[in-house]
Design a protein around this motif. Structure first.
Motif, PDB file in Angstrom:
ATOM      1  N   VAL A 186       0.535   9.843   7.872  1.00  0.00           N
ATOM      2  CA  VAL A 186       1.058  10.814   7.311  1.00  0.00           C
ATOM      3  C   VAL A 186       2.456  11.073   7.339  1.00  0.00           C
ATOM      4  CG1 VAL A 186       1.092  13.418   7.202  1.00  0.00           C
ATOM      5  CG2 VAL A 186      -0.984  12.138   7.686  1.00  0.00           C
ATOM      6  N   LYS A 187       3.141  10.934   8.588  1.00  0.00           N
ATOM      7  CA  LYS A 187       4.647  11.072   8.975  1.00  0.00           C
ATOM      8  C   LYS A 187       4.992  11.025  10.289  1.00  0.00           C
ATOM      9  CE  LYS A 187       6.866  14.931   9.029  1.00  0.00           C
ATOM     10  NZ  LYS A 187       7.503  16.305   8.510  1.00  0.00           N
ATOM     11  N   ALA A 256       3.117   0.546   6.289  1.00  0.00           N
ATOM     12  CA  ALA A 256       3.395   1.009   4.883  1.00  0.00           C
ATOM     13  C   ALA A 256       4.828   0.171   4.458  1.00  0.00           C
ATOM     14  CB  ALA A 256       3.674   2.465   4.878  1.00  0.00           C
ATOM     15  N   ILE A 257       4.731   0.121   3.054  1.00  0.00           N
ATOM     16  CA  ILE A 257       5.958  -0.243   2.377  1.00  0.00           C
ATOM     17  C   ILE A 257       6.430   0.434   1.269  1.00  0.00           C
ATOM     18  CG2 ILE A 257       7.349  -2.331   1.237  1.00  0.00           C
ATOM     19  CD1 ILE A 257       5.070  -4.116   2.676  1.00  0.00           C
ATOM     20  N   GLU A 259       8.490   1.972  -1.996  1.00  0.00           N
ATOM     21  CA  GLU A 259       9.190   1.798  -3.348  1.00  0.00           C
ATOM     22  C   GLU A 259      10.628   1.670  -2.966  1.00  0.00           C
ATOM     23  OE1 GLU A 259       7.584   0.140  -5.792  1.00  0.00           O
ATOM     24  OE2 GLU A 259       5.536   0.762  -5.282  1.00  0.00           O
ATOM     25  N   GLU A 260      11.350   1.124  -3.785  1.00  0.00           N
ATOM     26  CA  GLU A 260      12.744   1.012  -3.583  1.00  0.00           C
ATOM     27  C   GLU A 260      13.219   2.480  -3.821  1.00  0.00           C
ATOM     28  OE1 GLU A 260      17.078  -0.817  -5.758  1.00  0.00           O
ATOM     29  OE2 GLU A 260      14.891  -1.808  -6.144  1.00  0.00           O
ATOM     30  N   GLU A 261      14.157   3.054  -2.816  1.00  0.00           N
ATOM     31  CA  GLU A 261      14.632   4.399  -2.912  1.00  0.00           C
ATOM     32  C   GLU A 261      13.706   5.363  -2.795  1.00  0.00           C
ATOM     33  OE1 GLU A 261      17.492   4.724  -6.050  1.00  0.00           O
ATOM     34  OE2 GLU A 261      18.238   2.827  -5.721  1.00  0.00           O
ATOM     35  N   LYS A 262      12.498   5.248  -2.364  1.00  0.00           N
ATOM     36  CA  LYS A 262      11.240   6.114  -2.475  1.00  0.00           C
ATOM     37  C   LYS A 262      11.328   6.767  -1.000  1.00  0.00           C
ATOM     38  CE  LYS A 262      10.507   6.561  -6.756  1.00  0.00           C
ATOM     39  NZ  LYS A 262      10.986   7.705  -7.442  1.00  0.00           N
ATOM     40  N   ASP A 263      11.142   7.975  -0.268  1.00  0.00           N
ATOM     41  CA  ASP A 263      11.076   8.360   0.730  1.00  0.00           C
ATOM     42  C   ASP A 263       9.551   7.870   1.156  1.00  0.00           C
ATOM     43  OD1 ASP A 263      13.519   9.343   0.340  1.00  0.00           O
ATOM     44  OD2 ASP A 263      12.949  11.648   0.440  1.00  0.00           O
ATOM     45  N   ILE A 264       9.662   7.650   2.404  1.00  0.00           N
ATOM     46  CA  ILE A 264       8.093   7.527   2.960  1.00  0.00           C
ATOM     47  C   ILE A 264       7.872   8.029   4.367  1.00  0.00           C
ATOM     48  CG2 ILE A 264       8.974   5.199   3.787  1.00  0.00           C
ATOM     49  CD1 ILE A 264       6.425   3.916   2.928  1.00  0.00           C
ATOM     50  N   LEU A 265       6.719   8.384   4.672  1.00  0.00           N
ATOM     51  CA  LEU A 265       6.367   8.861   6.052  1.00  0.00           C
ATOM     52  C   LEU A 265       7.228   9.692   6.555  1.00  0.00           C
ATOM     53  CD1 LEU A 265       5.465   5.511   7.700  1.00  0.00           C
ATOM     54  CD2 LEU A 265       3.728   7.494   6.656  1.00  0.00           C
ATOM     55  N   GLY A 266       8.013  10.709   5.519  1.00  0.00           N
ATOM     56  CA  GLY A 266       8.749  11.682   6.174  1.00  0.00           C
ATOM     57  C   GLY A 266      10.482  11.195   6.340  1.00  0.00           C
ATOM     58  N   LEU A 267      10.705  10.000   5.789  1.00  0.00           N
ATOM     59  CA  LEU A 267      12.031   9.399   6.149  1.00  0.00           C
ATOM     60  C   LEU A 267      12.653   9.209   4.770  1.00  0.00           C
ATOM     61  CD1 LEU A 267      11.386   7.061   9.229  1.00  0.00           C
ATOM     62  CD2 LEU A 267      12.769   8.986   9.114  1.00  0.00           C
ATOM     63  N   SER A 268      13.796   9.189   4.695  1.00  0.00           N
ATOM     64  CA  SER A 268      14.826   9.142   3.514  1.00  0.00           C
ATOM     65  C   SER A 268      15.018   7.594   3.540  1.00  0.00           C
ATOM     66  CB  SER A 268      15.917   9.765   3.564  1.00  0.00           C
ATOM     67  OG  SER A 268      15.819  11.367   3.426  1.00  0.00           O
ATOM     68  N   ASP A 322      -4.784   2.918   3.717  1.00  0.00           N
ATOM     69  CA  ASP A 322      -3.652   2.787   3.076  1.00  0.00           C
ATOM     70  C   ASP A 322      -2.913   4.423   2.995  1.00  0.00           C
ATOM     71  OD1 ASP A 322      -3.813   0.095   3.025  1.00  0.00           O
ATOM     72  OD2 ASP A 322      -4.657  -0.003   0.976  1.00  0.00           O
ATOM     73  N   ILE A 323      -1.536   4.358   3.043  1.00  0.00           N
ATOM     74  CA  ILE A 323      -1.105   5.650   2.879  1.00  0.00           C
ATOM     75  C   ILE A 323      -1.265   5.906   1.331  1.00  0.00           C
ATOM     76  CG2 ILE A 323       0.628   5.401   4.724  1.00  0.00           C
ATOM     77  CD1 ILE A 323       2.758   5.050   2.878  1.00  0.00           C
ATOM     78  N   LYS A 324      -0.971   7.302   1.269  1.00  0.00           N
ATOM     79  CA  LYS A 324      -0.988   7.889  -0.193  1.00  0.00           C
ATOM     80  C   LYS A 324       0.302   8.452  -0.464  1.00  0.00           C
ATOM     81  CE  LYS A 324      -5.873   9.884   0.356  1.00  0.00           C
ATOM     82  NZ  LYS A 324      -6.688  10.993   0.720  1.00  0.00           N
ATOM     83  N   PRO A 325       0.785   8.091  -1.752  1.00  0.00           N
ATOM     84  CA  PRO A 325       2.170   8.768  -2.066  1.00  0.00           C
ATOM     85  C   PRO A 325       2.243  10.230  -2.095  1.00  0.00           C
ATOM     86  CG  PRO A 325       0.754   7.775  -3.880  1.00  0.00           C
ATOM     87  CD  PRO A 325      -0.107   7.690  -2.994  1.00  0.00           C
TER      88      PRO A 325
END
Length: 560
Positions: A186-187, A256-257, A259-268, A322-325
């Motif tokens: 999740v994050k 998790a990987i 997308e370009e410039e997309k925040d993930i798991l609570g991180l910018s 897998d993580i959800k966007p």
């Protein structure tokens, strides 16, 4: 610390990395690689001094080796340099990784820990089978007659090294704790920057109680160690291709990987970059600790030939989805969360009234008399280093608990700022009371989501009440513009007389208790309000440690 002392620390560091006695020529060459222009003759001069101090020992004509005393000196020396050294060490490990996933040959980065029974092996195997590790490739080496085993597992830094060898620069950013819900990552809940600490981030979060890996395996809910790095966006597809190939040969752990410039798991994720999260290589070891088994955990300690490792199991059944966007609230670092509290401090030095920032920790009510006795004894034994103020506070929901509020060191920043002096909290640290006192560990307030002092307490790193050897207490390092030094000294001396713990007021360009302020600033070292709480914990009383909790009026506090 002088330039000469800096050179000697580097010489000790070089010797600590050598398996055999080492001569002055090799040391001079290594120093040159590190940016020190020191000839063999000068090296021999420094080595004689190190011999006299007992930090090194001459072995005939073969050269010198570092002594146990030298290793202790190296561990404590130049701690402000160690803050950068941790990141440099990971960069070095990445560079030295030359594993070829096509031939499955070469060097990889490993974690090596010591366990003491077969039950621990079974736990490690269970976690690896659940795919909560970087790889099933391990090495089990029996080292004693009582069941001791060294267990070597693959570190996620290996993947950074493989990416670099393929022309993709991977930048380790954070190590931390990742929340899992319904088997889905999740994050991140806690983070420490690799560039802002003398303690490797995942080591900081390896304390018992920080993780709940077995809950993830059994119920799909819990906390696991993980780390986060950035790569250029243009290399995303190539990186995914490499990661997939690594996964096929048993090297994985990628959570998790982005997308370009997309925040993930609570991180910018910055512009033009891609974020990658990988499970912590120490996850199997933390699971052993969760099950109350003895273990000594070491992180990214060395490089090993991949051929020395073999699969502990061939049955891998991933427990994570897998993580959800799904957008997540961005995680905030400690200092950004506390500036609003700092600004609300309005303590009047002359009237000794006004709000300060407090830590509020909770204990069982029936332990309050013993706890206060420990606090009082600790203060009386060392009044220079212990803040005597406290306040008892009701627990908001549990009548069997009671809170002990103490003064947070960030109150001093607030008081200085309220009086027109800019004070910047830089590090929370562990201060060893040698002569002079020295910081032996530092974690940046601006590079951590958790209060550094709370981390040191969780890992039982203090020795506030113990009399064997030097005491180790909690302290903070702050930096203040030099232009305001005279005014600052006046304010700090008054605060110290009131009972706020001001240990040292440094000078510009001075290394203050082994910590260093930026240019045109000076440093001050102050005590932590959690020292009395740490003393309670050391006496075996269960404490729910809380830091930087709320504002309290100073005049309502009691004194030991």
């Amino acid at each position: 610390m002088s330039e000469s002392e800096h050179r000697m620390i580097e010489i000790l560091r070089i010797l600590s990395e050598q398996e055999k006695p080492t001569g002055s020529k090799l040391i001079a060459d290594e120093l040159k690689n590190k940016g020190f222009n020191l000839g063999e003759r000068a090296v021999r001069y420094h080595m004689q001094i190190l011999d006299e101090k007992g930090f090194t020992e001459r072995i005939g004509n073969s050269g010198r080796k570092i002594t146990k005393l030298g290793l202790e000196k190296l561990e404590k020396g130049l701690i402000y340099d160690q803050v950068d050294f941790i990141y440099s060490k990971f960069e070095e490990m990445i560079y030295l990784t030359d594993f070829n996933y096509m031939t499955q040959e070469g060097k990889v980065v490993v974690n090596t820990s010591t366990i003491y029974n077969e039950e621990s092996v079974d736990i490690i195997k269970n976690i690896i089978q659940s795919d909560l590790s970087v790889s099933p490739y391990v090495n089990l080496n029996r080292i004693g007659n009582n069941g001791e085993m060294e267990v070597t597992t693959l570190c996620g830094t290996t993947i950074d090294g493989v990416l670099l060898n393929e022309g993709i620069p991977s930048q380790p950013k954070y190590g931390g704790l990742l929340k899992i819900e319904d088997s889905e990552p999740v994050k991140f809940t806690e983070l420490i920057s690799y560039k802002k600490t003398s303690v490797p981030p995942l080591e900081a979060f390896s304390a018992k109680g920080c993780t709940s890996i077995m809950d993830v395996v059994e119920n799909g809910e819990g906390i696991i160690p993980a780390n986060f790095r950035l790569i250029p966006g243009i290399g995303r597809e190539k990186a995914i291709n490499i990661i997939n190939k690594l996964d096929k040969i048993g090297i994985g752990g990628v959570i998790a990987i982005s997308e370009e410039e997309k925040d993930i798991l609570g991180l910018s994720v910055p512009e033009g970059m891609v974020g990658i999260s990988i499970v912590g290589g120490i996850t199997p070891f933390c699971a052993v600790q969760e099950q109350n088994q003895d273990i000594e955990i070491k992180i990214a300690e060395e490089i090993k030939d991949f051929k020395t490792l073999s699969p502990i199991t061939s049955k891998i059944k991933p427990v994570l989805k897998d993580i959800k966007p799904t957008p997540q609230q961005k995680i905030s670092f400690l200092l950004s969360k506390t500036w609003n509290l700092i600004q609300q401090v309005n303590f009047d030095i002359e009237k000794r009234k006004g709000d300060i920032i407090s830590n509020v920790s909770f204990i069982d009510k029936d332990k309050i008399d013993k706890s206060l006795s420990v606090m009082e004894e600790t203060y009386n034994d060392n009044p220079k280093y212990i803040n005597p103020y406290y306040k008892l506070i009701n627990h908001p929901t549990n009548d069997s608990k009671i809170g002990i509020a103490t003064i947070c060191s960030l109150s001093i920043d607030g008081i200085l700022i309220d009086n027109g002096v800019m004070s910047n909290p830089k590090y929370g640290g562990l201060l060893e009371l040698t002569e002079p006192p020295l910081f032996i560990d530092l974690i940046s307030y601006n590079g951590s989501t958790e209060d550094p002092h709370k981390i040191f307490l969780a890992k039982n790193m203090t020795s506030i009440t113990r009399n064997n050897g030097s005491n180790k207490i909690l302290a903070s390092f702050k930096e203040i513009p030099y232009i305001s030094r005279e005014h600052s000294v006046q304010l700090l001396e008054i605060l110290n007389n009131i009972g706020f713990s001001i240990y040292k007021i440094g000078k510009p360009r001075e290394v203050t208790y082994n910590a260093k302020a930026d240019n045109y600033n000076f440093g001050i070292v102050t005590g932590s309000g959690l020292n009395t709480i740490g003393a309670i914990k050391e006496k075996g009383i269960d404490v729910e440690v809380k830091a930087i909790e709320k504002l309290l009026p100073f005049e309502k506090m009691d004194r030991l």
